[in-house]
Design a protein around this motif. Structure first.
Motif, mmCIF file in Angstrom:
data_model
loop_
_atom_site.group_PDB
_atom_site.id
_atom_site.type_symbol
_atom_site.label_atom_id
_atom_site.label_comp_id
_atom_site.label_asym_id
_atom_site.label_seq_id
_atom_site.Cartn_x
_atom_site.Cartn_y
_atom_site.Cartn_z
ATOM 1 N N VAL A 1 -36.319 12.962 -86.856
ATOM 2 C CA VAL A 1 -37.800 12.941 -86.391
ATOM 3 C C VAL A 1 -38.199 12.110 -85.422
ATOM 4 C CG1 VAL A 1 -39.891 14.593 -86.903
ATOM 5 C CG2 VAL A 1 -37.971 15.433 -88.644
ATOM 6 N N GLY A 2 -39.069 12.421 -84.230
ATOM 7 C CA GLY A 2 -39.005 10.759 -83.922
ATOM 8 C C GLY A 2 -40.324 11.499 -83.987
ATOM 9 N N LEU A 3 -41.847 9.966 -83.765
ATOM 10 C CA LEU A 3 -43.272 10.068 -83.260
ATOM 11 C C LEU A 3 -42.938 8.576 -82.200
ATOM 12 C CD1 LEU A 3 -45.269 10.425 -86.342
ATOM 13 C CD2 LEU A 3 -44.374 12.651 -85.199
ATOM 14 N N SER A 4 -43.623 9.369 -81.151
ATOM 15 C CA SER A 4 -44.380 8.812 -80.363
ATOM 16 C C SER A 4 -45.010 7.674 -80.687
ATOM 17 C CB SER A 4 -44.438 9.534 -79.017
ATOM 18 O OG SER A 4 -44.895 8.610 -77.725
ATOM 19 N N ARG A 5 -44.986 6.515 -80.057
ATOM 20 C CA ARG A 5 -45.335 5.343 -80.255
ATOM 21 C C ARG A 5 -46.611 4.224 -79.215
ATOM 22 N NH1 ARG A 5 -43.038 1.140 -79.670
ATOM 23 N NH2 ARG A 5 -43.974 -0.713 -81.168
ATOM 24 N N ASP A 6 -46.659 5.636 -78.875
ATOM 25 C CA ASP A 6 -47.314 5.427 -77.106
ATOM 26 C C ASP A 6 -48.667 4.993 -77.740
ATOM 27 O OD1 ASP A 6 -45.351 5.921 -75.248
ATOM 28 O OD2 ASP A 6 -46.391 7.732 -74.849
ATOM 29 N N ASP A 7 -49.222 5.653 -78.813
ATOM 30 C CA ASP A 7 -50.555 6.026 -79.356
ATOM 31 C C ASP A 7 -50.505 3.976 -79.667
ATOM 32 O OD1 ASP A 7 -51.500 7.982 -79.071
ATOM 33 O OD2 ASP A 7 -51.090 8.738 -80.403
ATOM 34 N N VAL A 8 -50.014 3.483 -80.332
ATOM 35 C CA VAL A 8 -49.715 2.508 -81.159
ATOM 36 C C VAL A 8 -49.925 1.193 -79.790
ATOM 37 C CG1 VAL A 8 -48.555 0.533 -82.402
ATOM 38 C CG2 VAL A 8 -48.861 3.102 -83.257
ATOM 39 N N ALA A 9 -48.782 2.109 -78.658
ATOM 40 C CA ALA A 9 -48.890 0.784 -77.710
ATOM 41 C C ALA A 9 -50.013 0.464 -77.358
ATOM 42 C CB ALA A 9 -47.814 1.109 -77.556
ATOM 43 N N THR A 10 -50.488 1.299 -76.879
ATOM 44 C CA THR A 10 -51.607 1.844 -76.131
ATOM 45 C C THR A 10 -53.337 0.836 -76.711
ATOM 46 O OG1 THR A 10 -51.805 3.947 -74.970
ATOM 47 C CG2 THR A 10 -53.479 3.420 -75.248
ATOM 48 N N THR A 11 -53.306 1.402 -78.454
ATOM 49 C CA THR A 11 -54.379 0.323 -79.073
ATOM 50 C C THR A 11 -54.179 -0.917 -79.027
ATOM 51 O OG1 THR A 11 -54.337 2.536 -80.242
ATOM 52 C CG2 THR A 11 -55.094 0.161 -81.595
ATOM 53 N N ILE A 12 -52.288 -1.778 -78.876
ATOM 54 C CA ILE A 12 -52.741 -2.957 -79.181
ATOM 55 C C ILE A 12 -52.696 -3.109 -77.737
ATOM 56 C CG2 ILE A 12 -50.641 -4.468 -79.346
ATOM 57 C CD1 ILE A 12 -48.948 -3.058 -81.416
ATOM 58 N N THR A 13 -52.440 -2.796 -76.663
ATOM 59 C CA THR A 13 -52.894 -3.208 -75.513
ATOM 60 C C THR A 13 -54.283 -3.427 -74.703
ATOM 61 O OG1 THR A 13 -50.714 -2.103 -74.854
ATOM 62 C CG2 THR A 13 -52.203 -2.818 -72.658
ATOM 63 N N ARG A 14 -55.524 -2.655 -75.817
ATOM 64 C CA ARG A 14 -56.362 -2.549 -76.087
ATOM 65 C C ARG A 14 -57.353 -3.304 -76.381
ATOM 66 N NH1 ARG A 14 -57.809 4.215 -76.384
ATOM 67 N NH2 ARG A 14 -56.996 4.725 -74.285
ATOM 68 N N MET A 15 -56.100 -3.805 -77.645
ATOM 69 C CA MET A 15 -56.570 -4.468 -77.980
ATOM 70 C C MET A 15 -56.626 -6.423 -77.373
ATOM 71 S SD MET A 15 -57.980 -5.915 -80.812
ATOM 72 C CE MET A 15 -58.314 -4.944 -82.100
ATOM 73 N N LEU A 16 -55.162 -6.218 -76.621
ATOM 74 C CA LEU A 16 -55.173 -7.704 -76.203
ATOM 75 C C LEU A 16 -55.267 -7.896 -75.066
ATOM 76 C CD1 LEU A 16 -51.267 -7.450 -76.863
ATOM 77 C CD2 LEU A 16 -52.716 -8.884 -77.655
ATOM 78 N N THR A 17 -56.179 -6.859 -74.422
ATOM 79 C CA THR A 17 -57.231 -7.307 -73.370
ATOM 80 C C THR A 17 -58.012 -6.948 -73.427
ATOM 81 O OG1 THR A 17 -55.240 -4.923 -72.201
ATOM 82 C CG2 THR A 17 -58.455 -5.235 -71.296
ATOM 83 N N THR A 18 -58.581 -6.435 -74.145
ATOM 84 C CA THR A 18 -60.756 -6.762 -75.237
ATOM 85 C C THR A 18 -60.147 -8.391 -75.845
ATOM 86 O OG1 THR A 18 -60.231 -4.675 -75.754
ATOM 87 C CG2 THR A 18 -61.951 -6.725 -76.785
ATOM 88 N N ILE A 19 -59.174 -8.933 -76.116
ATOM 89 C CA ILE A 19 -59.923 -10.102 -76.863
ATOM 90 C C ILE A 19 -59.377 -10.905 -75.806
ATOM 91 C CG2 ILE A 19 -57.932 -11.596 -77.811
ATOM 92 C CD1 ILE A 19 -57.295 -9.377 -80.133
ATOM 93 N N ALA A 20 -58.247 -10.478 -75.176
ATOM 94 C CA ALA A 20 -58.200 -10.904 -72.973
ATOM 95 C C ALA A 20 -59.525 -11.615 -72.554
ATOM 96 C CB ALA A 20 -56.853 -11.231 -72.353
ATOM 97 N N LEU A 21 -60.360 -10.187 -72.515
ATOM 98 C CA LEU A 21 -61.485 -10.692 -71.954
ATOM 99 C C LEU A 21 -62.363 -11.298 -72.467
ATOM 100 C CD1 LEU A 21 -61.610 -6.711 -70.798
ATOM 101 C CD2 LEU A 21 -61.195 -9.134 -69.312
ATOM 102 N N LEU A 22 -62.748 -11.041 -73.791
ATOM 103 C CA LEU A 22 -63.625 -11.742 -74.745
ATOM 104 C C LEU A 22 -63.446 -13.339 -74.798
ATOM 105 C CD1 LEU A 22 -64.514 -9.164 -77.875
ATOM 106 C CD2 LEU A 22 -65.998 -9.726 -76.045
#
Length: 465
Positions: free
Chosen positions: A126-147
């Motif tokens: 069984v495998g679960l997609s890491r897209d949500d994790v990657a999306t969350t981290i990307t959003r976090m990095l984008t937010t931190i970069a903008l801030l």
């Protein structure tokens, strides 16, 4: 800010990965128990997902030895997509018996997978997609970069404002110095009114101290320029006085010389001899007058150079008595008083110059006081110093000239009358002689009470010097 952003993203990624791993473990256990019967019937992974739908992004694979594995994935719209042989090959390279691990499958994505044996010959993955994790981290990095970028912009603006505000006093100092530098200070009457504003010259701050120091410097420069202007005015007055003093005797000498020559041209009788003798006497008197003025100037110049002093033992008491004896014939309408002790006051000094101090002070009192004034000269010893005082009960000194009384070319009487005007050198000579002896002179004046006090050391600190 960058380091905090990176560290926060790393921690958040670890937390999300750990959560995904826990979710995957629970999903594997549940899926293995629920699909056991479907696997026993020989159904493929695609068929199992169609019979038992799972959440979107779930990867399911089944391998029953010796058969080839089958795999399928539930898409976001709920449909089931079977993996190709190539994709299954990428998956089966690392199908684990224990996990979880992360695998990347072309055109499908990155999954965290974990396997569990269902029976002796079957394994469920069984495998679960890491897209949500990657999306969350990307959003976090984008937010931190903008801030971070916004914070750096705000920090730069605040720093620039703070520096400009902090350096405002220096700009005020520079502006003040620039304005002063454009002022003509080399000639004429100069008044430096430019100053660093008080709010920019706060001595409690380092930059404010610079402004205060510049203001102090400008005050000193202003005082020096005012003193220079006063000296120039006195010099001009002295040149006029000296010219007048020298013009009169020179004119007299010339006139009497011409008179004598004319008398000799007429005849050589007794009257001619009398005229010539009188003319020569006047010429001599005027010559002596000019000589006195020139000698005063020469004396001041030599005293400035440290010359003209010959040390010896001087009886200051006898010197004061002699000075009064010489002053009485020139001031018969004044009352002269001598106030000295029985014991003589002996000091080391130049007798001729010390006598000149007493003579000039007595002459000053006689010249600037009316008839009937009492002039008292006293000599005492006080704390190892010899003290010479000249007191008179005349009208006193004009307060307007008291501060510049001992300056050269200073005149109490601005007229050029020989009886009261003088050349303005008498008291300056007195101070120069006192300074050369290492002493001090002061004056205290009020109407009816004027005292000049001269304090001289009993012996110089370095007689050889």
């Amino acid at each position: 800010m960058v380091l905090v952003g990176v560290a926060t993203s790393a921690i958040l990624g670890n937390v999300l990965e750990a959560g995904l791993s826990e979710q995957l473990k629970s999903q594997v256990d549940r899926t293995a128990s629920m699909t056991r019967q479907f696997i026993a019937q020989g159904m493929s992974a695609e068929q199992i997902l169609e019979q038992m739908p799972m959440q979107a992004g779930t990867l399911f694979a089944v391998q029953t030895l010796p058969n080839m594995p089958t795999a399928a994935v539930t898409l976001d719209d709920g449909t089931v997509l079977a993996l190709t042989d190539e994709q299954i090959g990428q998956l089966t390279e690392d199908i684990p018996e224990q996990g979880p691990i992360v695998v990347s499958i072309d055109d499908i994505g990155t999954y965290r997978i974990e396997g569990q044996p269902v029976s002796g010959q079957s394994i469920v993955v069984v495998g679960l997609s890491r897209d949500d994790v990657a999306t969350t981290i990307t959003r976090m990095l984008t937010t931190i970069a903008l801030l971070t970028a916004g914070g750096l912009i705000l920090l730069a603006a605040a720093t620039a404002w703070t520096i400009r505000a902090g350096l405002a006093p220096l700009r005020a100092v520079a502006d003040t110095a620039e304005r002063v530098s454009r002022m003509p200070l080399d000639q004429g009457e100069v008044s430096i009114s430019e100053r660093v504003p008080a709010r920019q010259a706060d001595p409690r701050t380092e930059v404010g101290r610079v402004g205060e120091a510049l203001n102090t410097l400008l005050d000193h420069v202003g005082v020096s320029l005012a003193a220079r202007q006063r000296n120039e005015e006195r010099m001009r007055a002295f040149v006029a006085d000296a010219s007048h003093e020298l013009r009169t005797p020179l004119a007299s000498i010339r006139g009497y010389s011409e008179l004598s020559l004319k008398a000799l041209d007429r005849d050589h009788g007794p009257s001619t001899m009398q005229t010539t003798e009188a003319s020569l006497e006047r010429i001599q008197a005027q010559s002596l007058r000019m000589t006195s003025l020139v000698e005063d100037l020469l004396l001041l110049a030599r005293l400035d150079e440290g010359q003209e002093l010959v040390y010896g033992t001087v009886d200051l008491t006898r010197l004061a008595i002699d000075a009064v004896a010489d002053a009485r014939p020139t001031g018969p309408d004044h009352t002269w008083v001598i106030d000295v002790d029985d014991e003589p006051v002996l000091i080391a000094g130049d007798a001729g110059r010390l006598y000149q101090i007493a003579a000039n002070l007595l002459a000053n009192a006689r010249t600037h006081t009316p008839a009937g004034t009492t002039v008292t000269i006293g000599v005492t010893r006080d704390d190892g110093n010899a003290v010479l005082r000249v007191h008179d009960d005349g009208p006193g000194i004009d307060p307007a000239i008291k501060d510049e009384l001992f300056e050269r070319f200073s005149r109490a009487d601005r007229s050029r009358a020989r009886q009261t005007g003088g050349t303005g050198l008498g008291l300056s000579i007195v101070r120069a002689i006192v300074d050369a002896h290492g002493g001090a002179i002061t004056v205290d004046s009020a109407p009816g009470d004027t005292t000049f006090e001269v304090r001289l050391p009993a012996r110089p600190a370095d007689p050889a010097a």
